[in-house]
Design a protein around this motif. Structure first.
Motif, PDB file in Angstrom:
ATOM      1  N   LEU A  43       0.833  -1.201   0.000  1.00  0.00           N
ATOM      2  CA  LEU A  43       0.000   0.000   0.000  1.00  0.00           C
ATOM      3  C   LEU A  43       0.867   1.249   0.000  1.00  0.00           C
ATOM      4  O   LEU A  43       1.844   1.339   0.751  1.00  0.00           O
ATOM      5  CB  LEU A  43      -0.897   0.029   1.241  1.00  0.00           C
ATOM      6  CG  LEU A  43      -2.093  -0.930   1.290  1.00  0.00           C
ATOM      7  CD1 LEU A  43      -2.706  -0.910   2.677  1.00  0.00           C
ATOM      8  CD2 LEU A  43      -3.131  -0.535   0.249  1.00  0.00           C
ATOM      9  N   ASP A  44       0.474   2.235  -0.800  1.00  0.00           N
ATOM     10  CA  ASP A  44       1.026   3.573  -0.654  1.00  0.00           C
ATOM     11  C   ASP A  44      -0.011   4.412   0.087  1.00  0.00           C
ATOM     12  O   ASP A  44      -1.051   3.906   0.524  1.00  0.00           O
ATOM     13  CB  ASP A  44       1.400   4.170  -2.011  1.00  0.00           C
ATOM     14  CG  ASP A  44       0.227   4.204  -2.990  1.00  0.00           C
ATOM     15  OD1 ASP A  44      -0.944   4.020  -2.556  1.00  0.00           O
ATOM     16  OD2 ASP A  44       0.465   4.434  -4.194  1.00  0.00           O
ATOM     17  N   HIS A  45       0.256   5.711   0.254  1.00  0.00           N
ATOM     18  CA  HIS A  45      -0.674   6.545   1.010  1.00  0.00           C
ATOM     19  C   HIS A  45      -2.054   6.584   0.353  1.00  0.00           C
ATOM     20  O   HIS A  45      -3.085   6.498   1.042  1.00  0.00           O
ATOM     21  CB  HIS A  45      -0.123   7.971   1.137  1.00  0.00           C
ATOM     22  CG  HIS A  45       1.140   8.066   1.932  1.00  0.00           C
ATOM     23  ND1 HIS A  45       1.386   7.293   3.039  1.00  0.00           N
ATOM     24  CD2 HIS A  45       2.240   8.874   1.766  1.00  0.00           C
ATOM     25  CE1 HIS A  45       2.569   7.602   3.538  1.00  0.00           C
ATOM     26  NE2 HIS A  45       3.103   8.561   2.785  1.00  0.00           N
ATOM     27  N   ALA A  70       2.359  15.949   3.677  1.00  0.00           N
ATOM     28  CA  ALA A  70       1.500  17.132   3.576  1.00  0.00           C
ATOM     29  C   ALA A  70       0.370  16.944   2.589  1.00  0.00           C
ATOM     30  O   ALA A  70      -0.733  17.478   2.763  1.00  0.00           O
ATOM     31  CB  ALA A  70       2.345  18.353   3.195  1.00  0.00           C
ATOM     32  N   GLU A  71       0.616  16.170   1.519  1.00  0.00           N
ATOM     33  CA  GLU A  71      -0.391  16.011   0.471  1.00  0.00           C
ATOM     34  C   GLU A  71      -1.484  15.007   0.847  1.00  0.00           C
ATOM     35  O   GLU A  71      -2.476  14.868   0.135  1.00  0.00           O
ATOM     36  CB  GLU A  71       0.275  15.597  -0.841  1.00  0.00           C
ATOM     37  CG  GLU A  71       0.953  14.244  -0.828  1.00  0.00           C
ATOM     38  CD  GLU A  71       2.390  14.287  -0.330  1.00  0.00           C
ATOM     39  OE1 GLU A  71       3.169  13.417  -0.746  1.00  0.00           O
ATOM     40  OE2 GLU A  71       2.713  15.183   0.475  1.00  0.00           O
ATOM     41  N   VAL A  75      -3.312  10.969   6.602  1.00  0.00           N
ATOM     42  CA  VAL A  75      -2.288   9.973   6.909  1.00  0.00           C
ATOM     43  C   VAL A  75      -1.305  10.558   7.921  1.00  0.00           C
ATOM     44  O   VAL A  75      -0.758  11.636   7.709  1.00  0.00           O
ATOM     45  CB  VAL A  75      -1.537   9.531   5.634  1.00  0.00           C
ATOM     46  CG1 VAL A  75      -0.413   8.552   5.995  1.00  0.00           C
ATOM     47  CG2 VAL A  75      -2.493   8.899   4.629  1.00  0.00           C
ATOM     48  N   GLN A  76      -1.096   9.846   9.005  1.00  0.00           N
ATOM     49  CA  GLN A  76      -0.125  10.265  10.010  1.00  0.00           C
ATOM     50  C   GLN A  76       1.044   9.282   9.999  1.00  0.00           C
ATOM     51  O   GLN A  76       0.862   8.078  10.187  1.00  0.00           O
ATOM     52  CB  GLN A  76      -0.740  10.299  11.407  1.00  0.00           C
ATOM     53  CG  GLN A  76       0.240  10.745  12.485  1.00  0.00           C
ATOM     54  CD  GLN A  76      -0.383  10.768  13.862  1.00  0.00           C
ATOM     55  OE1 GLN A  76      -1.493  10.291  14.061  1.00  0.00           O
ATOM     56  NE2 GLN A  76       0.326  11.320  14.832  1.00  0.00           N
ATOM     57  N   THR A  77       2.240   9.791   9.763  1.00  0.00           N
ATOM     58  CA  THR A  77       3.439   8.964   9.774  1.00  0.00           C
ATOM     59  C   THR A  77       4.100   9.064  11.141  1.00  0.00           C
ATOM     60  O   THR A  77       4.298  10.158  11.669  1.00  0.00           O
ATOM     61  CB  THR A  77       4.420   9.410   8.679  1.00  0.00           C
ATOM     62  OG1 THR A  77       3.800   9.221   7.400  1.00  0.00           O
ATOM     63  CG2 THR A  77       5.708   8.606   8.737  1.00  0.00           C
ATOM     64  N   MET A  78       4.429   7.908  11.698  1.00  0.00           N
ATOM     65  CA  MET A  78       5.022   7.855  13.033  1.00  0.00           C
ATOM     66  C   MET A  78       6.365   7.152  12.945  1.00  0.00           C
ATOM     67  O   MET A  78       6.438   5.997  12.538  1.00  0.00           O
ATOM     68  CB  MET A  78       4.083   7.129  13.999  1.00  0.00           C
ATOM     69  CG  MET A  78       2.764   7.872  14.187  1.00  0.00           C
ATOM     70  SD  MET A  78       1.613   7.004  15.277  1.00  0.00           S
ATOM     71  CE  MET A  78       1.115   5.662  14.197  1.00  0.00           C
TER      72      MET A  78
END
Length: 303
Positions: A43-45, A70-71, A75-78
């Motif tokens: 999966l991508d965003h 940002a786009e 989606v939150q990246t941790m």
């Protein structure tokens, strides 16, 4: 994967179009097993969001950091939570030391200080260490069902204050996180036992990450009662533990679980990079039909 919680689903590609029957089967598995896992997904965003939308409306997390794309605002990246600590001028060790006062209090469900916590969370792994960094989930329906009848009645009578920033120890001098908490408080009063809007199960809504006190109880009484119910919710037989690999996806019912990320990765020198999408939820309702009440802060649905 365990008697009361957790199932692994194979034979499905989450990156492609899914038949309604497959979506229904996944939804049923999440409701039954509370958390389900997929392996070797690509999966991508955009694909992550498309999959989440089959189950509800993705929300924008109020705790996104600089690592998040940002786009894709939903989606939150941790990256081992470093992005949130960095936002407030602290390193990981400082953040953990000031943010927690008990190892058990790392257990949590997502964003319960808001009046409408997410219904579900879908977390995918991009990079993982060779070992360590597992996540454990606990089933809040079996936690409630396993209580004695007198304690079930006690739990049903209680309402709890969920507050953003509970347990935080301010830094000496300027503290941007404390300033943020004071200027933008988020507080809700939730029933300790909520009724699941789909399964009608009774759930022990105990969330030590955000819960500090019970309405009408003293702080000392609240601590003792909270510890008792956290001990109940996290009994080993009510839990399942998952080892992450690149391409792993976990999809859980945020209303019916609490989860804990093992803090055993610091020595490995290999970050764990996860991407999270949360699906909009509703206002919890207690056994007596009384909904939660907002004290401060806007609903997530208005973010």
């Amino acid at each position: 994967m365990a008697t009361h919680i957790g199932a692994e689903i194979s034979g499905v590609d989450l990156s492609g179009p899914l038949e309604d029957e497959v979506v229904d089967a996944i939804r049923s598995a999440v409701l039954r097993w509370k958390v389900v896992f997929f392996r070797e997904q690509h999966l991508d965003h955009a694909g992550h969001l498309a999959f989440a939308r089959r189950f509800g409306e993705p929300i924008v997390s109020p705790s996104r950091g600089d690592a998040s794309p940002a786009e894709f605002p939903q989606v939150q990246t941790m990256v081992d939570r470093l992005e949130l600590a960095g936002r407030y001028g602290q390193d990981r060790a400082q953040w953990r030391d000031r943010r927690r006062n008990s190892l058990l209090h790392d257990w949590h469900s997502d964003l319960t200080p808001w009046i409408d916590p997410p219904a579900a969370t879908i977390l995918r792994a991009e990079a993982t260490p060779p070992y360590g960094g597992d996540t454990t989930w606990a089933n809040l329906a079996t936690a409630y069902a396993g209580l004695s009848e007198p304690l079930q009645r006690l739990a049903e009578s209680l309402r709890a204050e969920h507050r953003r920033g509970v347990g935080y120890l301010p830094k000496p001098g300027p503290d941007s996180y404390l300033k943020d908490l004071q200027e933008q408080p988020v507080v809700s009063i939730h029933p300790l036992v909520r009724v699941h809007p789909e399964t009608r199960e009774r759930l022990l809504l105990v969330n030590p990450y955000y819960l500090e006190r019970f309405v009408e109880l003293s702080r000392a009484e609240s601590r003792a009662v909270l510890d008792m119910f956290v001990d109940q919710a996290t009994r080993p037989e009510y839990t399942v533990r998952f080892r992450w690999e690149p391409g792993s996806v976990a999809f859980w019912d945020n209303r019916a679980t609490i989860h804990l990320g093992a803090q055993d990765r610091e020595q490995l020198g290999s970050p764990r990079v996860l991407h999270r999408v949360m699906v909009a939820g509703d206002v919890p309702v207690g056994v007596d039909g009384t909904p939660s009440t907002a004290v401060a802060g806007r609903p997530l649905s208005e973010s």
